[in-house]
Design a protein around this motif. Structure first.
Motif, PDB file in Angstrom:
ATOM      1  N   SER A 131      -9.589  -0.538   3.254  1.00 60.65           N
ATOM      2  CA  SER A 131      -8.405   0.279   3.627  1.00 60.65           C
ATOM      3  C   SER A 131      -7.350  -0.740   4.320  1.00 60.65           C
ATOM      4  O   SER A 131      -7.537  -1.767   4.011  1.00 60.65           O
ATOM      5  N   PHE A 132      -6.565  -0.591   5.343  1.00 62.46           N
ATOM      6  CA  PHE A 132      -5.233  -1.394   5.468  1.00 62.46           C
ATOM      7  C   PHE A 132      -5.792  -2.529   6.007  1.00 62.46           C
ATOM      8  O   PHE A 132      -5.301  -3.539   5.953  1.00 62.46           O
TER       9      PHE A 132
ATOM     10  N   PHE B 289      -8.258   2.408  -0.522  1.00 56.12           N
ATOM     11  CA  PHE B 289      -7.275   3.236   0.073  1.00 56.12           C
ATOM     12  C   PHE B 289      -7.377   4.893  -0.454  1.00 56.12           C
ATOM     13  O   PHE B 289      -6.387   5.839  -0.404  1.00 56.12           O
TER      14      PHE B 289
ATOM     15  N   GLY C  21      -4.441   3.743  -4.895  1.00 57.41           N
ATOM     16  CA  GLY C  21      -5.272   2.882  -4.931  1.00 57.41           C
ATOM     17  C   GLY C  21      -5.645   1.934  -5.768  1.00 57.41           C
ATOM     18  O   GLY C  21      -5.785   0.873  -5.486  1.00 57.41           O
TER      19      GLY C  21
END
Length: 506
Positions: free
Chosen positions: A254-255, A281, A290
């Motif tokens: 993720s981020f 993502f 993503g």
């Protein structure tokens, strides 16, 4: 809006509802040109990160950022619009709102703020701006003044002093008492006291809890003590130093994980990413977006191991040598970094009697009040989000700022209810993906443009309602969407399916 030049400086001139105004042309957060943003009803919204400024006063109304815009004189004579500005003010792109001077003789109350993030800083400043003259104490667990934390995952080599939200002189000049290395261990809401790890107790009249979150760990052998986490400057600097020239495995796509992986491209010997998800993502941005972002990293040499978890961190003679997957395959490496989510930093509240959610978030009302004289803001707050008609806990940098202001105004006696639209962004290889709203699930994603071409807008819809909007290389779509959401004028999914160009619905 129109951007004009005055003494080789940019000025933003606005004509709306029969009134004229002139102010600084750059957002006070990171300097974005506001002319490329969105003009709402009485405010202009930054195209990059969504900060909003009042078109009459120049005051900051939504975040991120701390300062307001300088305001200039403007008058109309016949066909001419004339702007007049002090040269010194013209050269300064930001303005700090006027604050009162503390006076314990006039106000003997103490407002205590626990936490060292943007919610705390905005709250402390807002109290002074709103006229509170009592003591304001800002107790921070870390030994560094509040800083721009979200830069750490994008550039973990940064020094903390280079990203401070405010210098030390600011706090002293505004009579804000900052205490560093002060970790809260308990709250006595009946006695109105907070206990700290050094044994001290501080009494308060009103309390704001803004302790943020902490990185999650994984319950697998070898994790503790061998895996690098990212929350503070020391951890970020350790990642930048230890990963240089080494084989690195990043757990989580993720981020945080992807921003760190992007930073390490060209610096580490190799970068491999592991996740139980099928696509990076995916939970937040969906499969197509993503996969597009995954492709960006793969082009830079990052390898992905998806639909896979972590069975063990392999350690030999006290050193990490690899990460074992559930299949038994081991990825050889010298450095392991985990970005697998966060949990609220609220363990010290478990016996406080304050309302906590099952995850440990502090449950607050629309005024950010948890109970009585206790308020909560930022990552730890579970608050009513009108956009979804339910409560939510959202760890966004922008929201933490906004929570802090709402909490402070209510602490000071001015009733205000949360009304912001969540806004966040991520940066990979110089490309900024922006997002507003909040969609935990959706029925469909309506696209304007193609993610595969890295130029698109995406509308996340459920029951014909747009809950969130994401874009890449399509500014100012997300700022426009945030403003439409704020005004309650966002077009329906049905309307967008007929015409996905958001500008046509303004």
């Amino acid at each position: 809006m129109k951007e004009v030049e005055l003494e080789e400086k940019k000025v933003l001139v606005i004509h709306q509802n029969g009134a004229w105004s002139a102010m600084g042309a750059k957002c006070t957060h990171y300097g974005a040109p506001l002319i490329k943003g969105c003009l709402g009803n009485g405010r202009v919204r930054c195209p990059w990160h969504g900060a909003c400024f009042n078109t009459t006063s120049g005051d900051i109304e939504d975040f991120p950022g701390l300062d307001s815009l300088p305001l200039f004189q403007v008058r109309v004579e016949g066909d001419d619009v004339i702007v007049k500005a002090d040269k010194a003010l013209l050269s300064n792109t930001r303005r700090t709102k006027q604050s009162v001077v503390a006076s314990v003789e006039e106000d003997k109350r103490t407002f205590l703020i626990i936490g060292g993030g943007p919610a705390s800083v905005v709250a402390a400043e807002t109290l002074r701006q709103e006229g509170f003259k009592g003591r304001v104490i800002l107790a921070c667990r870390e030994n560094v003044l509040p800083y721009d934390r979200i830069k750490l995952s994008k550039a973990p080599n940064l020094n903390a002093d280079s990203i401070l939200l405010r210098p030390a002189e600011f706090y002293s000049s505004h009579d804000i008492e900052v205490v560093l290395g002060k970790e809260a261990t308990g709250v006595d809401k009946e006695g109105k006291k907070v206990k700290f790890s050094d044994g001290e107790e501080i009494s308060y009249d009103k309390l704001l809890l803004a302790t943020g979150s902490k990185p999650r760990s994984l319950p697998v052998p070898g994790f503790e003590g061998n895996v690098l986490l990212l929350r503070d400057p020391a951890q970020a600097n350790a990642i930048a130093t230890m990963a240089e020239g080494k084989r690195v495995v990043v757990i989580g796509t993720s981020f945080i994980g992807m921003e760190v992986a992007a930073y390490l491209c060209g610096k580490a010997a190799s970068v491999s990413c592991i996740d139980i998800a099928a696509v990076p993502f995916e939970r937040v941005l969906g499969t197509r977006i993503g996969k597009m972002l995954q492709g960006m990293l793969e082009e830079k040499g990052v390898e992905f191991h998806l639909n896979a978890g972590v069975k063990e961190i392999v350690v030999e003679d006290g050193k990490v040598t690899g990460v074992m997957l559930p299949s038994g395959e081991t990825l050889s490496c010298e450095v392991v970094i985990a970005g697998v989510g966060v949990v609220p930093a609220t363990e010290f509240l478990k016996d406080s009697g304050l309302p906590l959610s099952g995850r440990g978030e502090v449950v607050v009302d629309g005024n950010m009040c948890a109970e009585g004289d206790v308020y909560a803001a930022g990552d730890i707050a579970r608050f009513p989000l009108p956009l979804i008609g339910d409560s939510a806990s959202i760890g966004h940098w922008q929201l933490a700022h906004y929570h802090g202001r709402v909490a402070a105004r209510n602490m000071g006696g001015r009733e205000e209810t949360y009304s912001s639209i969540p806004f966040f962004w991520t940066v990979l290889f110089g490309k900024s993906l922006r997002y507003c709203g909040h969609a935990l699930s959706w029925d469909d994603i309506i696209f304007d443009g193609e993610p595969e071409e890295m130029k698109f807008s995406a509308f996340f819809v459920k029951d014909d309602k747009v809950l969130a909007v994401c874009s890449l290389n399509s500014d100012p779509v997300v700022s426009q969407a945030a403003e439409l959401m704020f005004q309650g004028k966002m077009p329906s999914a049905s309307q967008l399916r007929k015409n996905p160009k958001l500008s046509s619905h303004l």
